[in-house]
Design a protein around this motif. Structure first.
Motif, PDB file in Angstrom:
ATOM      1  N   LYS A 130      56.387 -38.453  40.327  1.00 33.14           N
ATOM      2  CA  LYS A 130      55.541 -39.445  40.466  1.00 33.14           C
ATOM      3  C   LYS A 130      56.473 -40.861  40.349  1.00 33.14           C
ATOM      4  O   LYS A 130      57.683 -40.978  40.005  1.00 33.14           O
ATOM      5  N   GLY A 131      56.263 -41.961  41.065  1.00 30.10           N
ATOM      6  CA  GLY A 131      56.830 -43.157  41.340  1.00 30.10           C
ATOM      7  C   GLY A 131      57.429 -43.589  39.872  1.00 30.10           C
ATOM      8  O   GLY A 131      58.624 -44.095  39.836  1.00 30.10           O
ATOM      9  N   TRP A 132      56.497 -43.720  38.784  1.00 25.15           N
ATOM     10  CA  TRP A 132      56.991 -44.246  37.643  1.00 25.15           C
ATOM     11  C   TRP A 132      58.175 -43.476  37.089  1.00 25.15           C
ATOM     12  O   TRP A 132      59.089 -43.948  36.535  1.00 25.15           O
ATOM     13  N   LEU A 133      58.068 -42.013  37.551  1.00 22.42           N
ATOM     14  CA  LEU A 133      59.033 -41.278  36.696  1.00 22.42           C
ATOM     15  C   LEU A 133      60.573 -41.455  37.494  1.00 22.42           C
ATOM     16  O   LEU A 133      61.518 -41.326  36.746  1.00 22.42           O
ATOM     17  N   ASN A 134      60.548 -41.631  38.717  1.00 25.93           N
ATOM     18  CA  ASN A 134      61.562 -41.854  39.497  1.00 25.93           C
ATOM     19  C   ASN A 134      62.321 -43.336  38.937  1.00 25.93           C
ATOM     20  O   ASN A 134      63.348 -43.362  38.805  1.00 25.93           O
ATOM     21  N   ARG A 187      65.807 -39.850  47.217  1.00 27.47           N
ATOM     22  CA  ARG A 187      64.777 -38.667  46.939  1.00 27.47           C
ATOM     23  C   ARG A 187      63.464 -39.223  46.904  1.00 27.47           C
ATOM     24  O   ARG A 187      62.269 -38.595  47.174  1.00 27.47           O
ATOM     25  N   ALA A 188      63.272 -40.477  46.224  1.00 28.34           N
ATOM     26  CA  ALA A 188      61.876 -40.978  45.831  1.00 28.34           C
ATOM     27  C   ALA A 188      61.290 -41.449  47.481  1.00 28.34           C
ATOM     28  O   ALA A 188      59.943 -41.462  47.579  1.00 28.34           O
ATOM     29  N   ILE A 189      62.218 -41.816  48.368  1.00 28.75           N
ATOM     30  CA  ILE A 189      61.595 -42.108  49.691  1.00 28.75           C
ATOM     31  C   ILE A 189      60.989 -40.959  50.391  1.00 28.75           C
ATOM     32  O   ILE A 189      60.075 -41.130  50.961  1.00 28.75           O
ATOM     33  N   GLN A 190      61.831 -39.879  50.088  1.00 25.45           N
ATOM     34  CA  GLN A 190      61.514 -38.690  50.934  1.00 25.45           C
ATOM     35  C   GLN A 190      60.025 -38.167  49.986  1.00 25.45           C
ATOM     36  O   GLN A 190      59.281 -37.704  51.023  1.00 25.45           O
ATOM     37  N   GLY A 191      59.869 -38.365  48.963  1.00 22.78           N
ATOM     38  CA  GLY A 191      58.620 -37.846  48.295  1.00 22.78           C
ATOM     39  C   GLY A 191      57.447 -38.539  48.618  1.00 22.78           C
ATOM     40  O   GLY A 191      56.517 -38.232  49.085  1.00 22.78           O
ATOM     41  N   ILE A 192      57.755 -40.089  49.168  1.00 27.06           N
ATOM     42  CA  ILE A 192      56.579 -40.830  49.791  1.00 27.06           C
ATOM     43  C   ILE A 192      56.401 -40.316  51.172  1.00 27.06           C
ATOM     44  O   ILE A 192      55.233 -40.443  51.434  1.00 27.06           O
ATOM     45  N   ALA A 234      56.357 -37.467  52.249  1.00 24.77           N
ATOM     46  CA  ALA A 234      55.656 -36.233  52.130  1.00 24.77           C
ATOM     47  C   ALA A 234      54.175 -36.523  51.536  1.00 24.77           C
ATOM     48  O   ALA A 234      53.262 -35.923  52.036  1.00 24.77           O
ATOM     49  N   GLU A 235      54.238 -37.580  50.483  1.00 28.42           N
ATOM     50  CA  GLU A 235      52.810 -38.120  50.201  1.00 28.42           C
ATOM     51  C   GLU A 235      51.861 -38.548  51.557  1.00 28.42           C
ATOM     52  O   GLU A 235      50.721 -38.278  51.425  1.00 28.42           O
ATOM     53  N   TYR A 236      52.602 -39.189  52.271  1.00 28.96           N
ATOM     54  CA  TYR A 236      51.855 -39.610  53.698  1.00 28.96           C
ATOM     55  C   TYR A 236      51.598 -38.233  54.661  1.00 28.96           C
ATOM     56  O   TYR A 236      51.096 -38.623  55.859  1.00 28.96           O
ATOM     57  N   GLY A 237      52.157 -36.925  54.341  1.00 30.44           N
ATOM     58  CA  GLY A 237      51.922 -36.024  55.131  1.00 30.44           C
ATOM     59  C   GLY A 237      52.900 -35.618  56.063  1.00 30.44           C
ATOM     60  O   GLY A 237      52.816 -34.829  57.067  1.00 30.44           O
ATOM     61  N   PHE A 238      54.272 -36.408  55.773  1.00 28.49           N
ATOM     62  CA  PHE A 238      55.307 -36.014  56.826  1.00 28.49           C
ATOM     63  C   PHE A 238      56.172 -35.109  56.172  1.00 28.49           C
ATOM     64  O   PHE A 238      56.433 -34.987  54.792  1.00 28.49           O
ATOM     65  N   ASP A 239      56.993 -34.454  56.908  1.00 29.27           N
ATOM     66  CA  ASP A 239      57.988 -33.553  56.522  1.00 29.27           C
ATOM     67  C   ASP A 239      59.229 -34.165  56.513  1.00 29.27           C
ATOM     68  O   ASP A 239      60.088 -34.440  57.594  1.00 29.27           O
ATOM     69  N   PRO A 240      59.868 -34.287  55.283  1.00 29.89           N
ATOM     70  CA  PRO A 240      61.047 -35.083  55.109  1.00 29.89           C
ATOM     71  C   PRO A 240      62.176 -34.444  55.759  1.00 29.89           C
ATOM     72  O   PRO A 240      63.342 -34.835  55.932  1.00 29.89           O
ATOM     73  N   ASP A 241      62.250 -33.011  55.852  1.00 30.42           N
ATOM     74  CA  ASP A 241      63.297 -32.058  56.471  1.00 30.42           C
ATOM     75  C   ASP A 241      63.178 -32.145  58.204  1.00 30.42           C
ATOM     76  O   ASP A 241      64.299 -31.886  58.669  1.00 30.42           O
ATOM     77  N   MET A 242      62.090 -32.934  58.650  1.00 30.52           N
ATOM     78  CA  MET A 242      62.293 -32.956  60.182  1.00 30.52           C
ATOM     79  C   MET A 242      63.134 -34.077  60.343  1.00 30.52           C
ATOM     80  O   MET A 242      63.216 -35.055  60.013  1.00 30.52           O
ATOM     81  N   PRO A 243      64.048 -33.892  61.388  1.00 32.39           N
ATOM     82  CA  PRO A 243      64.982 -35.069  61.860  1.00 32.39           C
ATOM     83  C   PRO A 243      64.611 -36.418  62.029  1.00 32.39           C
ATOM     84  O   PRO A 243      64.996 -37.453  61.628  1.00 32.39           O
ATOM     85  N   GLU A 244      63.260 -36.424  62.746  1.00 35.10           N
ATOM     86  CA  GLU A 244      62.579 -37.879  62.909  1.00 35.10           C
ATOM     87  C   GLU A 244      62.201 -38.503  61.367  1.00 35.10           C
ATOM     88  O   GLU A 244      62.432 -39.733  61.508  1.00 35.10           O
TER      89      GLU A 244
END
Length: 251
Positions: free
Chosen positions: A85-89, A121-126, A128-138
């Motif tokens: 969660k954002g607050w934990l980050n 890591r927090a940015i990547q989590g966000i 993913a929250e919007y449905g994007f895969d953080p491991d994708m190059p783009e």
């Protein structure tokens, strides 16, 4: 029915509501930075003058290296540790900032790459929250691009939206090339953070406050970044048009 946004194409009311919500996030992003400046009793542009020349001269290269290491560490950790969660980050980064500031510049420098990793890591989590895969190059590029925003201590509202407008020139960039582009901006922001952590007596408090501000800021800007990207996909509207609408809303 549609409602016109001055200076842009017609934007549906439903999109306007989403844009208004992103504008509120954008305004919230910079608010904490003012509290930090009040705490340390200075101006952001004067903070870098506190750093020794030897540190200032290698700040950009240190930041670029931290980004390289952080990208690998943050991506790898997602396979072992779920997104938080954002607050934990924010709480984790705040505690690290206090520890880094307690020992002055040496510990603050050592803490810098760890903080960048937590932020990324927090940015990547966000993402993913919007449905994007953080491991994708783009999407990796989009995550890094968030660091091209101005930072929480910046006073130019236009500067922290600039990273959205530069997407067109960054989409074809390799990750390494993108790091080279965003490192100078992030180096300035991190330099201000390091300088605040070296203030006598206030070191630990300033370290905690700056990390709180930075984590809050970059998480909010990530919501703006990926919120616009998602809205563009859902509506078929060019993101440049949505960015223009956001700028009008903020202005």
């Amino acid at each position: 029915m549609t409602a016109a946004v001055p200076g842009t194409e017609l934007v549906p009311v439903s999109i306007e509501a989403e844009i208004a919500a992103l504008a509120r996030r954008h305004r919230a992003a910079g608010g904490v930075g003012l509290q930090v400046l009040n705490l340390i009793g200075g101006k952001a542009e004067n903070l870098l003058e506190r750093l020794p020349d030897s540190v200032k001269n290698r700040l950009e290269s240190s930041t670029a290296k931290a980004l390289e290491l952080s990208l690998k560490a943050a991506s790898g950790s997602r396979r072992a540790v779920p997104d938080q969660k954002g607050w934990l980050n924010t709480a984790l980064a705040t505690a690290m900032g206090a520890a880094g500031g307690a020992g002055g510049l040496p510990t603050a420098m050592a803490e810098l790459p760890v903080t960048v990793t937590v932020l990324l890591r927090a940015i990547q989590g966000i993402a993913a929250e919007y449905g994007f895969d953080p491991d994708m190059p783009e999407i990796r590029r989009e995550c890094l691009a968030v660091f091209a925003s101005a930072g929480p201590l910046a006073t130019d509202d236009g500067a922290d939206l600039g990273f959205l407008a530069t997407r067109v020139t960054l989409t074809g960039a390799t990750v390494h090339g993108l790091i080279g582009k965003v490192a100078p901006r992030l180096a300035t922001a991190m330099g201000q953070k390091l300088a605040a952590q070296t203030i006598p007596v206030l070191g630990a408090a300033a370290g905690a406050a700056t990390n709180y501000a930075y984590t809050s800021y970059y998480q909010e800007m990530a919501h703006v970044q990926f919120g616009l990207l998602k809205l563009s996909q859902q509506t078929g509207r060019p993101r440049a048009e949505l960015v223009a609408a956001l700028q009008k809303q903020i202005g």
